[in-house]
Design a protein around this motif. Sequence first.
Motif, PDB file in Angstrom:
ATOM      1  N   VAL A  29      -0.424  -2.812   7.400  1.00  9.85           N
ATOM      2  CA  VAL A  29       0.378  -3.137   6.458  1.00  9.85           C
ATOM      3  C   VAL A  29       1.360  -2.036   6.257  1.00  9.85           C
ATOM      4  N   ASP A  30       2.861  -2.172   6.208  1.00  5.49           N
ATOM      5  CA  ASP A  30       3.703  -1.412   6.152  1.00  5.49           C
ATOM      6  C   ASP A  30       3.523  -1.056   4.669  1.00  5.49           C
ATOM      7  N   LEU A  31       3.082   0.078   4.312  1.00  8.14           N
ATOM      8  CA  LEU A  31       3.049   0.454   2.731  1.00  8.14           C
ATOM      9  C   LEU A  31       4.303   0.963   2.255  1.00  8.14           C
ATOM     10  N   THR A  32       5.179   1.297   2.958  1.00 13.58           N
ATOM     11  CA  THR A  32       6.359   1.455   2.389  1.00 13.58           C
ATOM     12  C   THR A  32       7.215   0.444   1.829  1.00 13.58           C
ATOM     13  N   ARG A  33       6.708  -0.704   2.450  1.00 17.90           N
ATOM     14  CA  ARG A  33       7.208  -2.134   1.898  1.00 17.90           C
ATOM     15  C   ARG A  33       6.296  -2.666   0.492  1.00 17.90           C
ATOM     16  N   CYS A  34       5.145  -2.406   0.824  1.00 19.56           N
ATOM     17  CA  CYS A  34       4.238  -3.121  -0.168  1.00 19.56           C
ATOM     18  C   CYS A  34       4.607  -2.702  -1.588  1.00 19.56           C
ATOM     19  N   GLN A  35       4.654  -3.644  -2.602  1.00 19.49           N
ATOM     20  CA  GLN A  35       4.823  -3.428  -3.856  1.00 19.49           C
ATOM     21  C   GLN A  35       3.847  -4.093  -4.724  1.00 19.49           C
ATOM     22  N   GLY A  36       2.624  -4.178  -4.193  1.00 19.77           N
ATOM     23  CA  GLY A  36       1.567  -4.392  -5.056  1.00 19.77           C
ATOM     24  C   GLY A  36       1.466  -5.995  -5.488  1.00 19.77           C
ATOM     25  N   TYR A  37       2.105  -6.896  -4.963  1.00 21.87           N
ATOM     26  CA  TYR A  37       2.064  -8.469  -5.198  1.00 21.87           C
ATOM     27  C   TYR A  37       0.346  -8.748  -5.295  1.00 21.87           C
ATOM     28  N   GLY A  48      -2.505   0.128  -5.278  1.00 19.42           N
ATOM     29  CA  GLY A  48      -2.610   0.739  -4.132  1.00 19.42           C
ATOM     30  C   GLY A  48      -3.297  -0.256  -3.332  1.00 19.42           C
ATOM     31  N   TRP A 108       5.496   7.741   7.924  1.00 19.06           N
ATOM     32  CA  TRP A 108       5.078   6.574   8.752  1.00 19.06           C
ATOM     33  C   TRP A 108       6.315   5.720   9.108  1.00 19.06           C
ATOM     34  N   THR A 159      11.101   7.378   2.844  1.00 15.39           N
ATOM     35  CA  THR A 159       9.939   6.791   2.095  1.00 15.39           C
ATOM     36  C   THR A 159       8.645   7.166   2.355  1.00 15.39           C
ATOM     37  N   TRP A 179       4.241   6.879   0.684  1.00 15.48           N
ATOM     38  CA  TRP A 179       3.394   6.465  -0.047  1.00 15.48           C
ATOM     39  C   TRP A 179       1.895   7.198  -0.087  1.00 15.48           C
ATOM     40  N   THR A 193      -2.178   6.906  -1.838  1.00 12.99           N
ATOM     41  CA  THR A 193      -3.190   6.227  -2.896  1.00 12.99           C
ATOM     42  C   THR A 193      -4.193   7.497  -3.028  1.00 12.99           C
ATOM     43  N   LEU A 253      -4.352   6.127  -8.085  1.00 15.82           N
ATOM     44  CA  LEU A 253      -3.068   5.838  -8.244  1.00 15.82           C
ATOM     45  C   LEU A 253      -2.298   5.608  -7.064  1.00 15.82           C
ATOM     46  N   ASN A 254      -1.150   4.729  -7.230  1.00 17.30           N
ATOM     47  CA  ASN A 254      -0.245   4.562  -6.016  1.00 17.30           C
ATOM     48  C   ASN A 254       0.900   5.174  -6.256  1.00 17.30           C
ATOM     49  N   LYS A 279       4.538   6.537  -4.868  1.00 14.88           N
ATOM     50  CA  LYS A 279       5.404   6.261  -3.671  1.00 14.88           C
ATOM     51  C   LYS A 279       6.671   6.957  -4.028  1.00 14.88           C
ATOM     52  N   ALA A 299       5.600   0.542  -7.980  1.00 13.14           N
ATOM     53  CA  ALA A 299       6.118   0.340  -6.744  1.00 13.14           C
ATOM     54  C   ALA A 299       7.324  -0.405  -6.846  1.00 13.14           C
ATOM     55  N   LYS A 300       7.098  -1.737  -7.604  1.00 13.49           N
ATOM     56  CA  LYS A 300       8.455  -2.699  -7.616  1.00 13.49           C
ATOM     57  C   LYS A 300       9.636  -1.818  -8.160  1.00 13.49           C
TER      58      LYS A 300
END
Lengths: 69, 455
Positions: free
Chosen positions: A5-13, A31, B306, B335, B337, B339, B343-344, B346, B388-389
Motif C-alpha cells: 500500500v502506498d501510504l503516502t496516498r492512503c487517506q484512511g477511507y 493508520g 518511500w 511526503t 508517513w 504510524t 496516531l497517523n 503524515k 490525512a484527508k
Amino acid sequence: MRTVVDLTRCQGYAQCVFLAPKMFELHGEEGLLYTTAVPDDQVERVRQAAAACPVQAILVGEEVGGGAR
Amino acid sequence: MPDDLMDGRIVVVGASLAGLRAAEALREGGFTGSLTVVGDEPHAPYDRPPLSKQVLLGKATADTTELPMRRDPDADWRLGVRATGLDPLAKRVVLEDGESLPYDRLLIATGTRARPWPNPEEAALDGVFTLRTREDAAGLAERLAAGPRRVLVIGGGFTGSEIASACREMGLDVTVTERGPAPLVGALGGTLSKLAAVMQRNHGVDLRTGVTVTALRGNGTFTGAELSDGSRVDADVCVAALGAIRNVEWLADTGLAAGPRGIACDAGCRAFNMYGIVTDDIFVAGDVSRFPHPLFGYQMLSLEHWGNAVDQAEVAAHNMINPGPLRRPHLAIPTFWSTQFGLNIKSVGVPTFSDHVVIAQGSLEARRLAMVYGFQGRVTAAVTVDMAKSLDYYRHLIETAAPFPPPLGAQDRAIAADVPIPSDVPDPKGLSHGPTVALTGYLPDRRLTVVPPTG
C-alpha cells in the motif's frame, strides 16, 4: 501474490478494511496496517479492495522470482 | 537516437524499492536492451516500512514483505553480491566476487544502511540491534515476542518512536533516550515534537530527553546502559535507532560527487562529478541521492522517504531512455508517513525548511491537527495528525507557494487566535538520529580543487 500500500496516498477511507478485513486493519483512527503476503483464498478480496480504493493506493502483483542467484 | 537509447546495457546497482521501480519503469518505457540489477542483500526487493510496525507486532513475518512487481522487468538479478567499485571511463561496475559488469547507462540506487552503535564491542553484545533489514526485523521481533523485561531504544526519530510504540502495544516496558529536547524534533520541529513527547509518556514510555547513552553494558549479553546524566537503564534488549548512513563508499575515487550526504545529481537524476559537471550516463535515485528542489530554495535535498524512492526512480528511468529535450525533472513534493501510538502522522513538503508554524486545523489537545510550516512568508510544509484527508489541500498550497500563514479558508480556526510561532527546527548535530530530510545544499562536504589531467 504480494501487495503493498502506498501510504503516502492512503487517506484512511478504510474501503480495504471493509472488503478484506483479514488483510487490512486500521491502527488507531486512520493508520493502516496490511498483510503483504496474500494467501490464495484472499486474492479476490484484495483485488476488490485495490479496485475500490478511492485513492488507488493498493498495488498487487507477483514477487520477484526466478533469475535471482 | 531514441532508438539507440531503448537498446544497449543498463545496470542498476541497488535492489530495493528504487531499484525495482526503476527496472519496471525502464521496460514500461520501452527499453529492450539488457538489464542487470545488483543487490547486496540475498533477497528479492522487499518493503521496509512494515518491518518496524507489522513485523515487530507479530502480525507479519519479516520474510513476507517482498514487493509486488507491476510487471516483470525481465532483468538479470544479481542478488547477495555487493558492488565494490566503478570505473566511469571504462563504464564498468566491479562486484565483490571480482566480476565486472559493462554498462552503457548506470543507475545508482544503493540507499542507506542503519548507523551502528559506534563502539563495535558493545554493538556486538547479544541483544543489541539496529533496524533496517529483514534479518534485523526478524531478530528483533523474536526478542520482543520472548517478553524482555525492558527494551532500550536509543534515538527518538521515526524508527525509534515506532519501535517504542510497538513495544508498548505488546505491553513491554521501554525506555527511549533522545539527545535532543523531544522525539521527532529533527523531522517535525520543536512545537509538534512536544505532542510526540506527550504521546510517548501517556503511553507509558520512559522517555529521557537531553541525554545520551555513554556505554552499553553486558558480558556477552546486553544488560543495560549508562546515560550521560549519570543514571543507568537496566534492559535486556537495546535498539540503536541512530539514523542512516548513505551507501557511497564503493564510489570513492570514482570522481563522482559522492559523500556522506549522498550523491549529488541534477533535477533529472544525472549524477554530478566532483567538479559539479553533470554526467550523461550515470543516474541516481532514492535515499542515496541529493538533488536541487526549486520549491525549497534549490537546496540539495536528501530524502529517506518511500515515496521519493518511487518517484525519483521513475524519473531516472524515463531520463535514461529518452533524449535531452524529452527528459523530465524530479520535482515531486516530499511526503512521508508514520504510524505510532495510535496516531497517523503524515507530512508533505519539507518541515525543516521553515521558520514559523501555525496550527491551521484541530489542536494539540485534540490529538488531531494540521500544522502548517512557513519559510519567509511562504507555505513550505504541512504535517497532519489523524487528518490525512487534508494533506492534498496543503500540498496545493506548497506547490503554488501560497503565502504563510495560510489564508482563512485554509483553516477552521480564527487566524487571530493563531499567531505564528517559531518552528524551532534544531541543528541536526544535536540529535541522536539524523532527520529523514537533510538540507544539504549550503554545506559542502569538503572543498575541492580542480586538478588538471596530466599526460
